[in-house]
Design an enzyme around this catalytic site. Structure first.
Site, PDB file in Angstrom:
ATOM      1  N   ARG A  90       0.441  -1.688  -0.155  1.00  0.00           N
ATOM      2  CA  ARG A  90       0.060   0.176   0.524  1.00  0.00           C
ATOM      3  C   ARG A  90       0.877   1.453   0.100  1.00  0.00           C
ATOM      4  NH1 ARG A  90      -2.436   2.888   5.147  1.00  0.00           N
ATOM      5  NH2 ARG A  90      -4.196   4.574   3.462  1.00  0.00           N
ATOM      6  N   HIS A 134      -2.915  11.012   0.630  1.00  0.00           N
ATOM      7  CA  HIS A 134      -1.647  10.642   2.274  1.00  0.00           C
ATOM      8  C   HIS A 134      -1.587  11.971   2.888  1.00  0.00           C
ATOM      9  CE1 HIS A 134      -0.558   7.034   5.040  1.00  0.00           C
ATOM     10  NE2 HIS A 134      -0.628   8.659   5.766  1.00  0.00           N
ATOM     11  N   GLU A 179      -7.159   8.218   6.390  1.00  0.00           N
ATOM     12  CA  GLU A 179      -7.093   9.142   7.947  1.00  0.00           C
ATOM     13  C   GLU A 179      -7.899  10.429   7.591  1.00  0.00           C
ATOM     14  OE1 GLU A 179      -3.860   8.411   9.892  1.00  0.00           O
ATOM     15  OE2 GLU A 179      -3.731   6.243   9.725  1.00  0.00           O
ATOM     16  N   ASN A 305      -6.858   2.039   9.882  1.00  0.00           N
ATOM     17  CA  ASN A 305      -5.720   2.394  10.470  1.00  0.00           C
ATOM     18  C   ASN A 305      -5.470   2.341  11.957  1.00  0.00           C
ATOM     19  OD1 ASN A 305      -4.631   2.739   8.047  1.00  0.00           O
ATOM     20  ND2 ASN A 305      -4.511   4.867   8.187  1.00  0.00           N
ATOM     21  N   TYR A 307      -4.212   1.643  15.471  1.00  0.00           N
ATOM     22  CA  TYR A 307      -2.804   1.826  16.652  1.00  0.00           C
ATOM     23  C   TYR A 307      -2.915   1.686  18.034  1.00  0.00           C
ATOM     24  CZ  TYR A 307      -0.618   3.347  12.481  1.00  0.00           C
ATOM     25  OH  TYR A 307       0.478   2.875  10.932  1.00  0.00           O
ATOM     26  N   GLU A 371      -3.224  -0.123   7.648  1.00  0.00           N
ATOM     27  CA  GLU A 371      -2.096  -0.273   9.406  1.00  0.00           C
ATOM     28  C   GLU A 371      -2.009  -0.301  10.470  1.00  0.00           C
ATOM     29  OE1 GLU A 371      -0.352   4.299   9.348  1.00  0.00           O
ATOM     30  OE2 GLU A 371      -1.560   4.913   6.807  1.00  0.00           O
TER      31      GLU A 371
END
Ligand code: IFM
Length: 464
Positions: A90, A134, A179, A305, A307, A371
């Protein structure tokens, strides 16, 4: 060609085949974070060129001028990726490289770079997954208002039209935005990312225009790319109450409105969440008739994504316009929990929880973890190796959390590790390393870390 090192030293209780034959295994990067070549072949500056060159905005004054010099080293990088056993990659396209004026004429030399990238990946059996945006808006568009200007959404549609026409014969997996929460809130709300504005109302308007841009481009992708798979990437931070009190539980729901529902609801056709909208009051964005229908364009997949999680408690509402004050919550930093070098809590259960919620609340056709990864302080051993045991463990724990979701019926179709290379970590510059491959930013030497060797073993020994 860089060679991978000896045998990985960590094992896991789970194996690749448990995720199914068709599961996609990739790594991810983004244009400004790795490409460098900031003024090569006609590229114009993006908001991140401007922001990073503004004193005091990025740690150590770092910029993406050279970054990982991937623009010139992609062949070698893809050899390494292939050796690690990944079957997908990606990456993102730099808008100002392919359309330096933001709209209108294509820059053939810039576009040719992505043409080469796509071919180089396919030659190695690596499926390209592209992100159109992005965070690196051409500066020329910021100069006319950036994402506060509704017209930028239409410029994005023009850019998408041009790129899909050139690459769409070979590139089938398209993501509109990465995002939008970060582009809008970090960029226009609190000013820690480009373009560096601090105005909460502006961030909500920017969100709306970003989502509009997403909705406008979905049919363009479908029209120009035969057999396209098109979607968007969001960054949920599942919100947990600090206690079981009904006040904290209600506060967590309100915080979830800001962090998650504000994005997931409109793209899945539910409009902006009414409770959050009511709390935002006069700060709410201007939405034109028909916008919400455009934003609700059907998705082939959703990328998330993941985290960390967020923990909040109920708090008194103050007059300062910020999400937590308008919505009446306060962030809570839990003591004695594992944390990464970013101070983000390591909480794999949050991934399982959010995947299950996504499946049942929004019923997507397909989900990717686009991600997932962690920054830790890496130490080069005398022999040049990097034993990033904490990062390796982070990946293992989050893959186990993903597998649990799959076994509970979540339609998870792939996983992308962030990131393939250490790179320019935005306002943190080069200090925060997220790579599974160590990059020496002076010599540009790549060294796969222990985490890369673990992936190699996991992917190649468990091949189905
Ligand atoms: O480096 C970023 C990436 O660009 C977007 N998602 C989060 C990563 C780590 O902060």
């Amino acid at each position: 060609m860089t060679q991978l090192l000896d045998k990985p030293s960590l094992t896991t209780a789970f194996q690749r085949h448990l995720f199914g034959k068709k599961f996609v295994w990739g790594t991810a990067t983004a244009s400004y974070q790795i490409e460098g070549a900031f003024a090569t072949d006609g590229r114009s500056p993006s908001i991140w060129d401007t922001f990073s060159k503004t004193p005091g905005k990025v740690q150590n004054g770092d910029t993406g001028d050279i970054a990982c010099d991937h623009y010139h080293r992609y062949e070698n990088d893809f050899d390494l990726m292939q050796q690690m056993g990944f079957n997908a990659y990606r990456f993102s396209i730099s808008w100002s490289r392919v359309m330096p004026n933001g709209r209108g004429e294509i820059n053939a030399a810039g576009m040719a770079f992505y043409d080469r990238i796509v071919d180089a990946l396919l030659e190695r059996g690596i499926e390209p997954y592209v992100t159109l945006y992005h965070w690196d808006l051409p500066q020329i568009l910021e100069d006319t208002g950036g994402w506060l200007n509704r017209d930028t959404a239409f410029a994005f549609a023009e850019y998408t039209n041009a790129v899909t026409q050139v690459l769409g014969d070979r590139l089938k997996n398209w993501t509109t935005l990465n995002e939008p929460w970060c582009s809008a809130f970090l960029g226009y709300g609190v000013g820690v990312h480009a373009p560096g504005q601090s105005d909460f109302a502006a961030s909500l308007q920017a969100t709306h225009h970003l989502l509009l841009a997403h909705g406008l481009t979905m049919p363009i992708i479908r029209n120009n790319v035969a057999d396209a798979k098109a979607g968007i990437v969001l960054n949920p931070a599942p919100v947990y109450p600090a206690s079981n009190s009904s006040a904290d539980i209600a506060a967590a729901h309100r915080a979830d409105g800001f962090q998650n529902r504000w994005y997931f609801d409109p793209v899945f056709g539910k409009g902006y969440p009414t409770d959050t909208l009511a709390s935002y009051g006069a700060y709410a964005p201007k939405v034109e008739v028909g916008d919400l229908e455009i934003i609700a364009a059907p998705l082939d997949f959703i990328g998330i994504n993941y985290y960390t999680r967020t923990v909040v408690k109920d708090a008194v509402v103050e007059a300062i316009p910020a999400p937590h004050t308008l919505l009446g919550y306060e962030y809570v930093d839990l003591p004695n929990v594992p944390r990464t070098f970013f101070n983000w809590e390591v909480y794999p259960q949050g991934l399982t929880d959010f995947l299950e919620r996504l499946q049942y609340d929004y019923k997507p056709k397909s989900i990717f973890i686009s991600e997932n990864g962690a920054t830790y302080q890496d130490h080069l051993e005398a022999d040049g190796s990097i034993h990033d045991t904490e990062r390796t463990l982070y990946f293992q724990q989050h893959l186990a959390a993903s597998l649990e979701a799959v076994q509970n019926g979540v339609k998870l179709d792939g996983y992308f590790a962030w990131s393939f290379l250490d790179n320019f970590e935005w306002a943190e510059g080069y200090e925060k390393r997220f790579g599974i491959t160590y990059v020496d930013f002076v010599t540009q030497k790549r060294t796969p870390k222990q985490s890369a060797r673990w992936f190699q073993d996991f992917l190649l020994s468990g091949e189905v």
